[in-house]
Design a protein around this motif. Structure first.
Motif, PDB file in Angstrom:
ATOM      1  N   ASP A  93      49.865  32.778  39.236  1.00  0.00           N
ATOM      2  CA  ASP A  93      50.701  31.853  40.004  1.00  0.00           C
ATOM      3  C   ASP A  93      52.189  32.170  39.884  1.00  0.00           C
ATOM      4  O   ASP A  93      53.044  31.348  40.257  1.00  0.00           O
ATOM      5  CB  ASP A  93      50.447  30.413  39.541  1.00  0.00           C
ATOM      6  N   SER A  94      52.517  33.332  39.378  1.00  0.00           N
ATOM      7  CA  SER A  94      53.915  33.712  39.219  1.00  0.00           C
ATOM      8  C   SER A  94      54.633  33.702  40.568  1.00  0.00           C
ATOM      9  O   SER A  94      54.086  34.168  41.583  1.00  0.00           O
ATOM     10  CB  SER A  94      54.016  35.110  38.600  1.00  0.00           C
ATOM     11  N   PRO A  95      55.869  33.194  40.603  1.00  0.00           N
ATOM     12  CA  PRO A  95      56.627  33.225  41.864  1.00  0.00           C
ATOM     13  C   PRO A  95      56.929  34.646  42.338  1.00  0.00           C
ATOM     14  O   PRO A  95      57.300  34.850  43.502  1.00  0.00           O
ATOM     15  CB  PRO A  95      57.916  32.473  41.505  1.00  0.00           C
ATOM     16  N   LEU A  96      56.761  35.619  41.440  1.00  0.00           N
ATOM     17  CA  LEU A  96      56.999  37.018  41.811  1.00  0.00           C
ATOM     18  C   LEU A  96      55.758  37.689  42.392  1.00  0.00           C
ATOM     19  O   LEU A  96      55.826  38.843  42.811  1.00  0.00           O
ATOM     20  CB  LEU A  96      57.469  37.810  40.586  1.00  0.00           C
ATOM     21  N   ARG A  97      54.659  36.945  42.430  1.00  0.00           N
ATOM     22  CA  ARG A  97      53.380  37.531  42.856  1.00  0.00           C
ATOM     23  C   ARG A  97      53.470  38.213  44.223  1.00  0.00           C
ATOM     24  O   ARG A  97      52.929  39.307  44.431  1.00  0.00           O
ATOM     25  CB  ARG A  97      52.318  36.434  42.912  1.00  0.00           C
ATOM     26  N   ASP A  98      54.151  37.601  45.173  1.00  0.00           N
ATOM     27  CA  ASP A  98      54.209  38.138  46.532  1.00  0.00           C
ATOM     28  C   ASP A  98      55.424  39.023  46.778  1.00  0.00           C
ATOM     29  O   ASP A  98      55.570  39.585  47.863  1.00  0.00           O
ATOM     30  CB  ASP A  98      54.218  36.983  47.538  1.00  0.00           C
ATOM     31  N   LEU A 156      40.413  41.693  48.499  1.00  0.00           N
ATOM     32  CA  LEU A 156      40.653  40.369  47.930  1.00  0.00           C
ATOM     33  C   LEU A 156      42.136  40.010  47.987  1.00  0.00           C
ATOM     34  O   LEU A 156      42.507  38.852  48.238  1.00  0.00           O
ATOM     35  CB  LEU A 156      40.142  40.306  46.488  1.00  0.00           C
ATOM     36  N   MET A 157      43.000  40.986  47.747  1.00  0.00           N
ATOM     37  CA  MET A 157      44.439  40.747  47.871  1.00  0.00           C
ATOM     38  C   MET A 157      44.797  40.343  49.298  1.00  0.00           C
ATOM     39  O   MET A 157      45.560  39.403  49.530  1.00  0.00           O
ATOM     40  CB  MET A 157      45.226  42.017  47.502  1.00  0.00           C
ATOM     41  N   GLN A 158      44.246  41.083  50.253  1.00  0.00           N
ATOM     42  CA  GLN A 158      44.567  40.820  51.654  1.00  0.00           C
ATOM     43  C   GLN A 158      44.117  39.420  52.082  1.00  0.00           C
ATOM     44  O   GLN A 158      44.754  38.790  52.932  1.00  0.00           O
ATOM     45  CB  GLN A 158      43.921  41.886  52.544  1.00  0.00           C
ATOM     46  N   LYS A 159      43.029  38.949  51.472  1.00  0.00           N
ATOM     47  CA  LYS A 159      42.516  37.611  51.793  1.00  0.00           C
ATOM     48  C   LYS A 159      43.082  36.536  50.870  1.00  0.00           C
ATOM     49  O   LYS A 159      42.688  35.373  50.941  1.00  0.00           O
ATOM     50  CB  LYS A 159      40.995  37.617  51.710  1.00  0.00           C
ATOM     51  N   LYS A 160      43.994  36.977  49.957  1.00  0.00           N
ATOM     52  CA  LYS A 160      44.666  36.073  49.015  1.00  0.00           C
ATOM     53  C   LYS A 160      43.690  35.364  48.065  1.00  0.00           C
ATOM     54  O   LYS A 160      43.918  34.234  47.657  1.00  0.00           O
ATOM     55  CB  LYS A 160      45.513  35.048  49.774  1.00  0.00           C
ATOM     56  N   HIS A 161      42.618  36.076  47.702  1.00  0.00           N
ATOM     57  CA  HIS A 161      41.677  35.565  46.699  1.00  0.00           C
ATOM     58  C   HIS A 161      42.163  36.028  45.320  1.00  0.00           C
ATOM     59  O   HIS A 161      41.508  36.808  44.635  1.00  0.00           O
ATOM     60  CB  HIS A 161      40.263  36.074  46.976  1.00  0.00           C
ATOM     61  N   PHE A 162      43.319  35.535  44.920  1.00  0.00           N
ATOM     62  CA  PHE A 162      43.986  36.048  43.731  1.00  0.00           C
ATOM     63  C   PHE A 162      43.248  35.718  42.433  1.00  0.00           C
ATOM     64  O   PHE A 162      43.151  36.546  41.539  1.00  0.00           O
ATOM     65  CB  PHE A 162      45.416  35.522  43.680  1.00  0.00           C
TER      66      PHE A 162
END
Length: 337
Positions: free
Chosen positions: A272-277, A310-316
């Motif tokens: 959930d880091s704000p730097l994730r994206d 999974l990244m593309q679908k945001k299944h982090f």
């Protein structure tokens, strides 16, 4: 036999440096200059280096004020006297025939750079992965004819370099930054007209442990340094009118090393880091179609392709759970052996 300089980066790795030094002094090639560069260690790393220097006249220890890994690389470049040189990180180790095999190859082909396979060793689980290169083997290569050389790996340490060639490039490492190898390696390879990929058993062992840069949780600095690396690479290739020719390779380097790899690291430790994206915003801002780069299909394993989907679908959180499950399985297998 030509003199080979081995440049070893040492910083607070007292648990690892002795094993590294032992792997170097036991090389089948004996005409070595061994530069142990202690970057201001506060543990016993420097003392261990001095102790081995007292036993082996080929070893020279350089104690310096802490300046970071890039500064260590630059000091090594300046101090090395060998016709060839290679880098070894002090928490890794090399095969007993590493220097001899790489040197024989360099002399046979009069190569500027010899690239060889390495094994990644995950300390916590004992898992090992061999990394081979997707280029023609045991023959002279020129990146202008085989541009895929630029995406073999940006690691410095799975290569032997002819010192006179490197010096002619004038390339040095960016001070104060991590991922200095990502910055410099593509530049060096683009300048080399005589490269050989030595396809043999792995000659280098890269140890992944919790204290390594690869496991760093300083995500903000990682973001800055990775972005700086890609910016420097693009500027270098543009200034030499090479960017258009190598555009596919440069896009892939940015995609893998400034988006895919660091995003996985963030998801593993702090999903959930704000730097994730932030990594995605940077890379896709420069290369909107980076995830469709041809090397993604060629070089990504099935596991990495799954993670990418999974990244593309945001299944982090699924990625985080899969990573931790894999680690537990590896640890269970290790205990069962």
């Amino acid at each position: 036999m030509p003199l080979v300089s081995i440049i070893v980066a040492v910083y607070n790795i007292e648990a690892y440096i002795e094993n590294c030094i032992k792997s170097i002094i036991s090389q089948t090639a004996e005409n070595l200059e061994i530069l142990l560069i202690d970057d201001g260690s506060s543990d016993k790393s420097g003392e261990i280096c001095d102790r081995y220097a007292g036993k082996d006249s080929r070893i020279r220890v350089i104690h310096k004020k802490n300046g970071g890994i890039a500064d260590v690389r630059n000091v090594g470049l300046k101090e090395a006297k060998g016709e060839y040189f290679l880098y070894v990180d002090g928490d890794d180790y090399i095969a007993q025939n590493c220097v001899e095999s790489a040197l024989d190859c360099a002399e046979k082909y009069q190569a500027d750079v010899v690239i060889f396979d390495y094994t990644e060793v995950e300390e916590s689980t004992g898992r090992t992965d061999r990394f081979s290169m997707p280029v023609s083997e045991n023959t002279l290569l020129d990146p202008k004819e085989q541009p895929s050389l630029l995406v073999t790996t940006p690691c410095l340490w799975n290569k032997l370099y002819r010192r006179s060639f490197w010096n002619k490039t004038g390339i040095t490492f960016p001070a104060g930054r991590h991922y200095e190898d990502l910055t410099v390696t593509p530049m060096v390879l683009a300048n080399a007209g005589r490269i050989v990929y030595l396809n043999s058993e792995p000659l280098y062992y890269y140890v992944l442990h919790d204290g390594s840069i690869m496991h760093s949780r300083h995500f903000e600095k990682n973001l800055r340094d990775r972005k700086a690396a890609i910016d420097d690479i693009l500027q270098y290739f543009e200034s030499r009118k090479l960017r258009e020719f190598y555009e596919t390779e440069l896009e892939y380097l940015a995609f893998e090393h400034a988006y895919f790899v660091p995003t996985k690291e963030v998801l593993y430790y702090e999903p959930d880091s704000p730097l994730r994206d932030s990594f995605a915003e940077y890379v896709f801002g420069k290369f909107p179609d980076a995830d469709r780069n041809e090397y993604v299909g060629k070089l990504f394993s099935k596991k990495d392709r799954l993670i990418l989907r999974l990244m593309q679908k945001k299944h982090f959180r699924m990625i985080m759970l899969l990573s931790k499950l894999r680690k537990k399985i590896d640890m269970f297998k290790r205990k069962a052996e």
